[in-house]
Design a protein around this motif. Structure first.
Motif, PDB file in Angstrom:
ATOM      1  N   THR A  70      92.037  66.435  55.536  1.00 27.63           N
ATOM      2  CA  THR A  70      91.972  65.150  55.346  1.00 27.63           C
ATOM      3  C   THR A  70      93.697  64.481  55.400  1.00 27.63           C
ATOM      4  O   THR A  70      94.622  65.346  55.140  1.00 27.63           O
ATOM      5  CB  THR A  70      91.608  64.685  53.781  1.00 27.63           C
ATOM      6  OG1 THR A  70      90.472  65.329  53.721  1.00 27.63           O
ATOM      7  CG2 THR A  70      91.792  63.293  53.472  1.00 27.63           C
ATOM      8  N   LYS A  71      93.784  63.453  56.377  1.00 27.91           N
ATOM      9  CA  LYS A  71      95.142  62.888  56.509  1.00 27.91           C
ATOM     10  C   LYS A  71      95.500  61.857  55.255  1.00 27.91           C
ATOM     11  O   LYS A  71      94.531  60.796  55.201  1.00 27.91           O
ATOM     12  CB  LYS A  71      95.195  62.127  57.866  1.00 27.91           C
ATOM     13  CG  LYS A  71      96.723  61.673  58.061  1.00 27.91           C
ATOM     14  CD  LYS A  71      96.770  61.249  59.684  1.00 27.91           C
ATOM     15  CE  LYS A  71      98.112  60.788  59.843  1.00 27.91           C
ATOM     16  NZ  LYS A  71      98.160  60.073  61.141  1.00 27.91           N
ATOM     17  N   ILE A  72      96.213  62.093  54.431  1.00 26.91           N
ATOM     18  CA  ILE A  72      96.583  61.304  53.283  1.00 26.91           C
ATOM     19  C   ILE A  72      97.856  60.879  53.318  1.00 26.91           C
ATOM     20  O   ILE A  72      98.989  61.448  53.488  1.00 26.91           O
ATOM     21  CB  ILE A  72      96.301  62.087  51.988  1.00 26.91           C
ATOM     22  CG1 ILE A  72      95.012  62.941  51.998  1.00 26.91           C
ATOM     23  CG2 ILE A  72      96.912  61.339  50.682  1.00 26.91           C
ATOM     24  CD1 ILE A  72      94.852  64.016  50.720  1.00 26.91           C
ATOM     25  N   LEU A  73      97.955  59.441  52.776  1.00 26.09           N
ATOM     26  CA  LEU A  73      99.113  58.743  52.645  1.00 26.09           C
ATOM     27  C   LEU A  73      99.435  58.578  51.141  1.00 26.09           C
ATOM     28  O   LEU A  73      98.490  58.199  50.525  1.00 26.09           O
ATOM     29  CB  LEU A  73      99.093  57.483  53.182  1.00 26.09           C
ATOM     30  CG  LEU A  73     100.565  56.561  53.189  1.00 26.09           C
ATOM     31  CD1 LEU A  73     100.672  55.673  54.432  1.00 26.09           C
ATOM     32  CD2 LEU A  73     100.861  55.904  51.769  1.00 26.09           C
ATOM     33  N   ASP A 131      92.705  58.733  56.327  1.00 29.76           N
ATOM     34  CA  ASP A 131      91.527  59.113  55.799  1.00 29.76           C
ATOM     35  C   ASP A 131      91.794  58.565  54.349  1.00 29.76           C
ATOM     36  O   ASP A 131      90.626  57.800  53.598  1.00 29.76           O
ATOM     37  CB  ASP A 131      91.395  60.081  55.801  1.00 29.76           C
ATOM     38  CG  ASP A 131      91.095  61.104  57.241  1.00 29.76           C
ATOM     39  OD1 ASP A 131      90.680  60.307  57.939  1.00 29.76           O
ATOM     40  OD2 ASP A 131      91.708  61.876  57.440  1.00 29.76           O
ATOM     41  N   LEU A 132      92.731  58.658  53.684  1.00 32.79           N
ATOM     42  CA  LEU A 132      92.783  58.267  52.295  1.00 32.79           C
ATOM     43  C   LEU A 132      94.262  57.630  51.803  1.00 32.79           C
ATOM     44  O   LEU A 132      95.312  58.394  52.320  1.00 32.79           O
ATOM     45  CB  LEU A 132      92.701  59.621  51.308  1.00 32.79           C
ATOM     46  CG  LEU A 132      92.972  59.630  49.866  1.00 32.79           C
ATOM     47  CD1 LEU A 132      91.632  58.769  49.243  1.00 32.79           C
ATOM     48  CD2 LEU A 132      92.690  61.036  49.367  1.00 32.79           C
ATOM     49  N   LEU A 133      94.252  56.833  51.033  1.00 31.68           N
ATOM     50  CA  LEU A 133      95.449  56.202  50.449  1.00 31.68           C
ATOM     51  C   LEU A 133      95.584  56.735  49.020  1.00 31.68           C
ATOM     52  O   LEU A 133      94.706  56.354  48.339  1.00 31.68           O
ATOM     53  CB  LEU A 133      95.739  54.786  50.485  1.00 31.68           C
ATOM     54  CG  LEU A 133      96.746  54.254  49.664  1.00 31.68           C
ATOM     55  CD1 LEU A 133      97.979  54.664  50.149  1.00 31.68           C
ATOM     56  CD2 LEU A 133      96.630  52.544  49.835  1.00 31.68           C
ATOM     57  N   LEU A 134      96.312  57.490  48.647  1.00 27.41           N
ATOM     58  CA  LEU A 134      96.734  57.903  47.195  1.00 27.41           C
ATOM     59  C   LEU A 134      97.754  57.302  46.647  1.00 27.41           C
ATOM     60  O   LEU A 134      98.976  57.683  47.222  1.00 27.41           O
ATOM     61  CB  LEU A 134      96.828  59.510  47.395  1.00 27.41           C
ATOM     62  CG  LEU A 134      96.723  60.271  45.814  1.00 27.41           C
ATOM     63  CD1 LEU A 134      95.667  60.162  44.975  1.00 27.41           C
ATOM     64  CD2 LEU A 134      96.907  61.730  46.113  1.00 27.41           C
ATOM     65  N   LEU A 185     106.653  46.388  46.503  1.00 30.10           N
ATOM     66  CA  LEU A 185     105.274  46.067  46.635  1.00 30.10           C
ATOM     67  C   LEU A 185     104.374  47.192  45.896  1.00 30.10           C
ATOM     68  O   LEU A 185     104.808  48.373  45.895  1.00 30.10           O
ATOM     69  CB  LEU A 185     105.075  46.652  48.376  1.00 30.10           C
ATOM     70  CG  LEU A 185     103.631  46.568  48.692  1.00 30.10           C
ATOM     71  CD1 LEU A 185     103.001  44.989  48.646  1.00 30.10           C
ATOM     72  CD2 LEU A 185     103.379  46.980  49.989  1.00 30.10           C
ATOM     73  N   ASP A 186     103.715  46.712  44.876  1.00 30.78           N
ATOM     74  CA  ASP A 186     102.950  47.553  43.917  1.00 30.78           C
ATOM     75  C   ASP A 186     101.814  48.166  44.560  1.00 30.78           C
ATOM     76  O   ASP A 186     101.214  47.975  45.681  1.00 30.78           O
ATOM     77  CB  ASP A 186     102.690  46.998  42.689  1.00 30.78           C
ATOM     78  CG  ASP A 186     101.718  46.036  42.768  1.00 30.78           C
ATOM     79  OD1 ASP A 186     100.718  46.135  43.470  1.00 30.78           O
ATOM     80  OD2 ASP A 186     101.393  45.310  41.797  1.00 30.78           O
ATOM     81  N   GLY A 187     101.125  49.440  43.987  1.00 27.78           N
ATOM     82  CA  GLY A 187     100.048  50.022  44.564  1.00 27.78           C
ATOM     83  C   GLY A 187      98.847  49.177  44.702  1.00 27.78           C
ATOM     84  O   GLY A 187      98.024  49.437  45.793  1.00 27.78           O
ATOM     85  N   LYS A 192      89.603  55.306  52.466  1.00 26.97           N
ATOM     86  CA  LYS A 192      89.667  55.507  50.897  1.00 26.97           C
ATOM     87  C   LYS A 192      90.542  55.446  50.039  1.00 26.97           C
ATOM     88  O   LYS A 192      91.701  55.620  50.677  1.00 26.97           O
ATOM     89  CB  LYS A 192      88.790  57.034  50.831  1.00 26.97           C
ATOM     90  CG  LYS A 192      87.626  57.124  51.597  1.00 26.97           C
ATOM     91  CD  LYS A 192      86.476  57.694  51.132  1.00 26.97           C
ATOM     92  CE  LYS A 192      85.241  57.971  52.159  1.00 26.97           C
ATOM     93  NZ  LYS A 192      84.065  58.357  51.690  1.00 26.97           N
ATOM     94  N   ILE A 193      90.435  54.909  48.950  1.00 32.40           N
ATOM     95  CA  ILE A 193      91.569  54.535  48.139  1.00 32.40           C
ATOM     96  C   ILE A 193      91.516  55.491  46.674  1.00 32.40           C
ATOM     97  O   ILE A 193      90.412  55.128  45.963  1.00 32.40           O
ATOM     98  CB  ILE A 193      91.782  53.042  47.940  1.00 32.40           C
ATOM     99  CG1 ILE A 193      92.047  52.666  49.345  1.00 32.40           C
ATOM    100  CG2 ILE A 193      92.995  52.910  47.142  1.00 32.40           C
ATOM    101  CD1 ILE A 193      92.112  50.911  49.205  1.00 32.40           C
ATOM    102  N   VAL A 194      92.392  55.973  46.383  1.00 33.77           N
ATOM    103  CA  VAL A 194      92.536  56.477  45.025  1.00 33.77           C
ATOM    104  C   VAL A 194      93.873  56.135  44.310  1.00 33.77           C
ATOM    105  O   VAL A 194      95.032  56.224  44.780  1.00 33.77           O
ATOM    106  CB  VAL A 194      92.432  57.989  44.879  1.00 33.77           C
ATOM    107  CG1 VAL A 194      92.558  58.900  43.493  1.00 33.77           C
ATOM    108  CG2 VAL A 194      90.929  58.438  45.391  1.00 33.77           C
TER     109      VAL A 194
END
Length: 119
Positions: free
Chosen positions: A2-5, A47-50, A58-60, A75-77
Protein backbone atom coordinates in the motif's frame (compact mmCIF):
# COMPACT_ATOMS: atom_id res chain seq x y z
CA UNK A 1 2.15 -2.98 -0.96
CA UNK A 2 0.00 0.00 0.00
CA UNK A 3 1.31 3.45 -0.94
CA UNK A 4 0.58 5.71 2.05
CA UNK A 5 0.97 9.44 2.54
CA UNK A 6 1.46 10.17 6.25
CA UNK A 7 0.92 13.75 7.46
CA UNK A 8 1.80 14.29 11.14
CA UNK A 9 3.36 17.42 12.65
CA UNK A 10 4.77 15.66 15.72
CA UNK A 11 8.23 14.46 14.64
CA UNK A 12 8.48 11.54 17.05
CA UNK A 13 4.94 10.30 16.27
CA UNK A 14 5.56 10.61 12.51
CA UNK A 15 8.85 8.69 12.75
CA UNK A 16 7.22 6.04 14.96
CA UNK A 17 4.26 5.53 12.60
CA UNK A 18 6.33 5.57 9.40
CA UNK A 19 8.74 3.00 10.81
CA UNK A 20 5.96 0.65 11.95
CA UNK A 21 4.12 0.85 8.64
CA UNK A 22 7.32 0.27 6.65
CA UNK A 23 8.06 -2.81 8.76
CA UNK A 24 4.54 -4.01 7.93
CA UNK A 25 5.44 -3.81 4.22
CA UNK A 26 3.86 -0.50 3.21
CA UNK A 27 5.41 2.22 1.02
CA UNK A 28 5.37 5.40 3.16
CA UNK A 29 5.99 9.02 2.30
CA UNK A 30 5.79 11.18 5.42
CA UNK A 31 5.38 14.92 5.79
CA UNK A 32 5.47 17.28 8.77
CA UNK A 33 2.68 19.58 7.62
CA UNK A 34 -0.45 19.72 5.51
CA UNK A 35 0.95 22.06 2.87
CA UNK A 36 3.82 19.79 1.80
CA UNK A 37 1.55 16.74 2.07
CA UNK A 38 -0.93 18.42 -0.30
CA UNK A 39 1.87 19.12 -2.79
CA UNK A 40 2.69 15.40 -2.75
CA UNK A 41 -0.99 14.53 -3.33
CA UNK A 42 -0.99 16.87 -6.32
CA UNK A 43 2.08 15.11 -7.83
CA UNK A 44 1.41 11.45 -7.04
CA UNK A 45 -1.35 8.91 -6.49
CA UNK A 46 -1.61 7.31 -3.06
CA UNK A 47 -3.77 4.42 -1.89
CA UNK A 48 -4.23 5.90 1.58
CA UNK A 49 -3.95 9.26 3.30
CA UNK A 50 -3.11 8.85 7.00
CA UNK A 51 -3.28 12.27 8.62
CA UNK A 52 -3.40 13.96 11.98
CA UNK A 53 -6.31 16.38 12.26
CA UNK A 54 -4.72 19.16 14.31
CA UNK A 55 -1.72 20.57 12.47
CA UNK A 56 -0.58 24.17 12.02
CA UNK A 57 -1.45 25.75 8.68
CA UNK A 58 -3.42 23.35 6.54
CA UNK A 59 -5.12 20.98 9.00
CA UNK A 60 -5.84 17.32 8.39
CA UNK A 61 -9.53 17.78 7.64
CA UNK A 62 -8.82 20.31 4.88
CA UNK A 63 -5.95 18.15 3.60
CA UNK A 64 -8.30 15.16 3.42
CA UNK A 65 -11.03 17.20 1.72
CA UNK A 66 -8.64 18.43 -0.95
CA UNK A 67 -7.06 15.00 -1.31
CA UNK A 68 -10.51 13.44 -1.85
CA UNK A 69 -11.21 16.01 -4.57
CA UNK A 70 -7.95 15.10 -6.32
CA UNK A 71 -8.51 11.34 -5.98
CA UNK A 72 -11.95 10.16 -4.83
CA UNK A 73 -10.70 6.55 -4.72
CA UNK A 74 -8.01 7.32 -2.11
CA UNK A 75 -8.87 6.00 1.34
CA UNK A 76 -8.53 8.30 4.36
CA UNK A 77 -7.75 7.58 7.99
CA UNK A 78 -7.45 10.32 10.60
CA UNK A 79 -5.17 9.83 13.58
CA UNK A 80 -6.08 12.23 16.33
CA UNK A 81 -6.57 12.95 19.97
CA UNK A 82 -9.66 14.93 18.97
CA UNK A 83 -11.93 12.23 17.53
CA UNK A 84 -15.09 14.10 18.54
CA UNK A 85 -14.16 16.91 16.11
CA UNK A 86 -13.70 14.50 13.22
CA UNK A 87 -16.86 12.59 14.02
CA UNK A 88 -19.20 15.54 14.51
CA UNK A 89 -21.99 15.75 11.97
CA UNK A 90 -21.07 19.32 10.99
CA UNK A 91 -17.47 18.44 10.27
CA UNK A 92 -16.51 18.59 6.56
CA UNK A 93 -14.70 15.24 6.58
CA UNK A 94 -14.79 13.20 3.36
CA UNK A 95 -17.36 10.41 3.23
CA UNK A 96 -16.00 7.07 4.36
CA UNK A 97 -13.06 8.52 6.29
CA UNK A 98 -12.07 6.51 9.37
CA UNK A 99 -10.81 7.87 12.68
CA UNK A 100 -8.22 6.24 14.93
CA UNK A 101 -7.98 7.95 18.33
CA UNK A 102 -4.68 8.55 20.05
CA UNK A 103 -3.18 6.96 22.00
CA UNK A 104 -3.01 3.69 20.09
CA UNK A 105 -0.61 0.78 19.78
CA UNK A 106 1.40 0.24 16.62
CA UNK A 107 -0.46 -3.03 16.12
CA UNK A 108 -3.74 -1.08 15.99
CA UNK A 109 -2.55 1.32 13.29
CA UNK A 110 -1.22 -1.51 11.14
CA UNK A 111 -4.48 -3.47 11.61
CA UNK A 112 -6.59 -0.40 10.78
CA UNK A 113 -4.60 0.28 7.60
CA UNK A 114 -5.00 -3.36 6.54
CA UNK A 115 -8.74 -3.28 7.32
CA UNK A 116 -9.33 -0.02 5.42
CA UNK A 117 -7.41 -1.24 2.39
CA UNK A 118 -9.28 -4.56 2.35
CA UNK A 119 -12.68 -2.82 2.39
Amino acid sequence: MTKILLAEDDDSMRTFLASALRRAGHDIQDYADGETALQALEREVFDLLLTDIVMPGLDGIELARRGAELDPAMKIVFITGFAAVALSSGSPTPAGAKVLSKPFHLREIVEEVDKVMAA
